[in-house]
Design a protein around this motif. Structure first.
Motif, short mmCIF file in Angstrom:
data_model
loop_
_atom_site.label_atom_id
_atom_site.label_comp_id
_atom_site.label_asym_id
_atom_site.label_seq_id
_atom_site.Cartn_x
_atom_site.Cartn_y
_atom_site.Cartn_z
N GLU A 99 0.98 -0.86 0.01
CA GLU A 99 -0.03 -0.02 -0.11
C GLU A 99 1.21 1.26 0.09
O GLU A 99 -0.10 2.34 0.04
N ASP A 100 2.36 0.96 0.33
CA ASP A 100 2.94 2.12 0.34
C ASP A 100 4.24 2.50 -0.80
O ASP A 100 4.66 3.25 -0.99
N ARG A 101 3.70 1.60 -2.14
CA ARG A 101 4.15 1.43 -3.10
C ARG A 101 3.43 2.16 -3.88
O ARG A 101 2.21 2.12 -4.25
N PRO A 102 3.76 2.96 -5.07
CA PRO A 102 3.23 3.63 -6.59
C PRO A 102 2.72 2.94 -7.15
O PRO A 102 3.28 1.91 -7.16
N TYR A 103 1.33 2.55 -7.18
CA TYR A 103 0.35 1.80 -7.77
C TYR A 103 -0.10 3.25 -9.51
O TYR A 103 -0.70 3.82 -9.47
N LEU A 104 0.10 1.81 -10.65
CA LEU A 104 0.01 3.05 -12.13
C LEU A 104 -1.36 3.58 -12.17
O LEU A 104 -1.29 4.65 -11.65
N PRO A 105 -2.35 2.38 -11.58
CA PRO A 105 -3.67 3.64 -11.88
C PRO A 105 -4.22 4.15 -10.82
O PRO A 105 -4.95 5.17 -10.44
N GLN A 106 -3.76 3.57 -9.08
CA GLN A 106 -4.00 4.75 -8.47
C GLN A 106 -3.58 6.08 -9.04
O GLN A 106 -4.18 6.97 -8.18
N ILE A 107 -2.50 6.15 -9.16
CA ILE A 107 -1.30 7.84 -9.11
C ILE A 107 -2.23 8.56 -10.61
O ILE A 107 -2.47 9.38 -10.38
N LEU A 108 -2.84 7.60 -11.96
CA LEU A 108 -3.64 8.25 -12.67
C LEU A 108 -5.06 8.81 -11.98
O LEU A 108 -5.55 9.93 -12.74
N SER A 109 -5.21 7.90 -10.83
CA SER A 109 -6.76 8.03 -11.37
C SER A 109 -6.84 9.21 -10.39
O SER A 109 -7.52 10.90 -10.27
N GLY B 42 -5.74 -7.61 -5.49
CA GLY B 42 -5.96 -6.24 -5.40
C GLY B 42 -5.14 -5.45 -6.12
O GLY B 42 -5.56 -3.86 -6.70
N PHE B 43 -5.56 -5.79 -7.40
CA PHE B 43 -5.01 -5.19 -8.79
C PHE B 43 -5.57 -4.02 -9.93
O PHE B 43 -5.41 -3.54 -10.68
N GLU B 44 -7.15 -4.58 -8.70
CA GLU B 44 -8.19 -3.88 -9.58
C GLU B 44 -8.01 -1.55 -9.33
O GLU B 44 -8.80 -1.28 -9.69
N LYS B 45 -7.61 -1.90 -7.72
CA LYS B 45 -7.68 -0.35 -7.44
C LYS B 45 -7.08 0.67 -8.55
O LYS B 45 -6.18 0.46 -8.91
N GLY B 46 -8.01 1.85 -7.98
CA GLY B 46 -7.30 2.66 -8.92
C GLY B 46 -7.99 2.88 -10.74
O GLY B 46 -7.92 3.70 -11.51
N TYR B 47 -8.26 1.41 -11.49
CA TYR B 47 -9.42 1.50 -12.51
C TYR B 47 -10.74 2.00 -12.25
O TYR B 47 -11.46 1.30 -11.37
N ASP B 48 -11.04 2.39 -13.21
CA ASP B 48 -12.35 3.15 -13.16
C ASP B 48 -13.07 1.80 -13.87
O ASP B 48 -14.25 1.96 -13.84
N VAL C 35 -7.20 10.52 -14.76
CA VAL C 35 -7.07 10.31 -15.98
C VAL C 35 -7.30 8.91 -15.36
O VAL C 35 -7.41 8.51 -14.77
N GLU C 36 -8.23 8.25 -16.63
CA GLU C 36 -9.02 7.22 -16.84
C GLU C 36 -8.29 6.08 -17.13
O GLU C 36 -7.04 6.59 -17.32
#
Length: 429
Positions: free
Chosen positions: A76-86, A106-112, A90-91
């Motif tokens: 949870e403390d490492r950067p995750y691309l979809p969450q950063i974009l959200s 948990g890879f669905e996090k941040g995706y629309d 950025v969709e």
């Protein structure tokens, strides 16, 4: 022309660099060869890990494997691309066909929108599907060996324990149908066709092998003969290549009036009994064949060496999103460059390797290959100062991995069974 931007990341499981048409005479990937000629091909690109859990964290979090305490969940403390974009408006749209990169971890996090094919939620279930599932559930209640699993697989509807390329393409089209031309959007799509078991569909089966039916292929797979396995692998690659061509054509037509970029790469490579240990598949080993992967792009990076940790900062750079300081890679769109990077693996939990090693291993890598391998667990002192500094840095882990899934028990069992079908009994929690 729309002002919105699109970035498409296409990943493939187990795509061996040296089996593509760019590096062998057999025309296994005519489209990718043409794509490379029309665009750009990086033949000195490497994965930072040798199995899907580690390599995908390198891709999507720009982290090294041992920043995760041997866990398959996201830190949870490492950067995750979809969450950063959200967080930057950025969709993000994703299509996962690999259970190690699924909602279970948990890879669905941040995706629309996130289509998780490992849960079979991306297609409508028919009456026949329900009947087949009932039969599978009955089999599940009976203890069975790996050999019986193989027999059961022969009667699966798709013939393989993963979503095949044609269906992946169909679901990718569904994601693209809802594209908002006014929104910056990141797309990720994953193909599994070059992952074992290598059961090519009818349209490419027999191109190099002598097998005419899936039943013949399954029977041959039990023999595990390297030459025939490679023929089947190449036929799977040819099938993959045709679907990649269709997808890229759709993307080019869809976004012809917009700014867009495409990356095509693989999570890791594959072994076919072609090393001194006689290893097969993708065990946790620091073998060049496992971390040498191709990288195809629509943009020129101007760099002759890169690794998976460079993908996340590249996407952020494209969307003008600030790159977090904890990111380990460098954008391929920038003028920054590096002479080396690091690849790591962990042999714990792998039955085959436990007979040889029980440790974590790391290596400094350059475009010319491995510089030095060091045993992390046994605290060997690296001779290379860069490798020593790297290990000291990643030894200071930040936070912890998330260890709970939001899925129902039934959905979790689906993912676990999917992993078993792919041969990951040792990895199933």
């Amino acid at each position: 022309m729309s002002n919105s931007r699109k970035f498409i990341l296409i990943t493939v499981d187990d795509l061996k660099r040296d089996r593509t048409s760019l590096e062998q005479e057999r025309e296994t990937t005519p489209f990718l060869e043409k794509f490379a000629g029309d665009n750009f091909y990086q033949d000195n690109h490497f994965s930072n890990g040798t199995v899907s859990p580690t390599s995908f964290r390198s891709i999507l979090t720009s982290s090294y494997p041992h920043e995760y305490d041997d866990r398959d969940y996201l830190n949870e403390d490492r950067p995750y691309l979809p969450q950063i974009l959200s967080e930057s408006n950025v969709e993000a749209e994703g299509l996962s066909t690999n259970p190690f990169v699924s909602e279970y971890y948990g890879f669905e996090k941040g995706y629309d929108e996130f289509l998780d094919a490992t849960l079979e939620s991306s297609h409508e279930e028919s009456g026949l599907d329900k009947l087949k599932q009932g039969a599978k559930d009955l089999v599940k209640k009976t203890p069975f060996s790996s050999r019986l699993r193989v027999l059961r697989d022969r009667f699966r509807g798709r013939g393989t324990p993963y979503m095949e390329g044609e269906e992946v393409l169909s679901n990718a089209e569904k994601l693209l149908e809802n594209d908002n031309s006014d929104e910056d959007t990141f797309y990720w799509c994953h193909f599994m066709d070059t992952h074992s078991p290598f059961v090519p569909p009818e349209e490419t089966r027999g191109t190099w092998s002598e097998f005419g039916s899936r039943r013949e292929v399954w029977k041959n797979l039990e023999k595990e003969e390297p030459e025939q396995l490679l023929e089947l692998y190449d036929e799977c690659m040819l099938y993959l290549d045709r679907n990649l061509e269709k997808l890229v054509k759709i993307l080019e037509e869809k976004f012809e009036d917009q700014e867009y970029e495409i990356i095509i790469t693989s999570d890791h490579g594959e072994l076919f009994y072609d090393d001194e240990w006689g290893a097969y598949g993708h065990p946790n080993m620091l073998k060049e064949e496992l971390f040498e992967v191709p990288l195809f792009t629509t943009f020129e990076s101007g760099r002759d060496f890169s690794t998976h940790v460079d993908i996340l900062p590249t996407v952020l750079d494209f969307f003008d999103v600030k790159v977090p300081e904890s990111v380990r890679g460098l954008s391929l769109l920038s003028e920054d460059s590096k002479e080396f990077d690091f690849v790591e693996t962990d042999s714990n939990g792998n039955e085959w390797l436990e007979q040889k090693w029980r440790d974590k291993r790391a290596a400094k890598i350059s475009k010319n290959g491995i510089v030095e391998i060091v045993n992390i667990t046994r605290d060997e002192e690296p001779e290379d100062e860069d490798l020593k500094e790297h290990l000291e840095r990643i030894g200071e882990k930040e936070g912890s991995s998330e260890d709970e899934s939001d899925l129902s028990k039934e959905e979790e069992e689906k993912v676990k069974e999917n992993l078993r079908q792919l041969g990951y009994d040792e990895k199933v929690k």
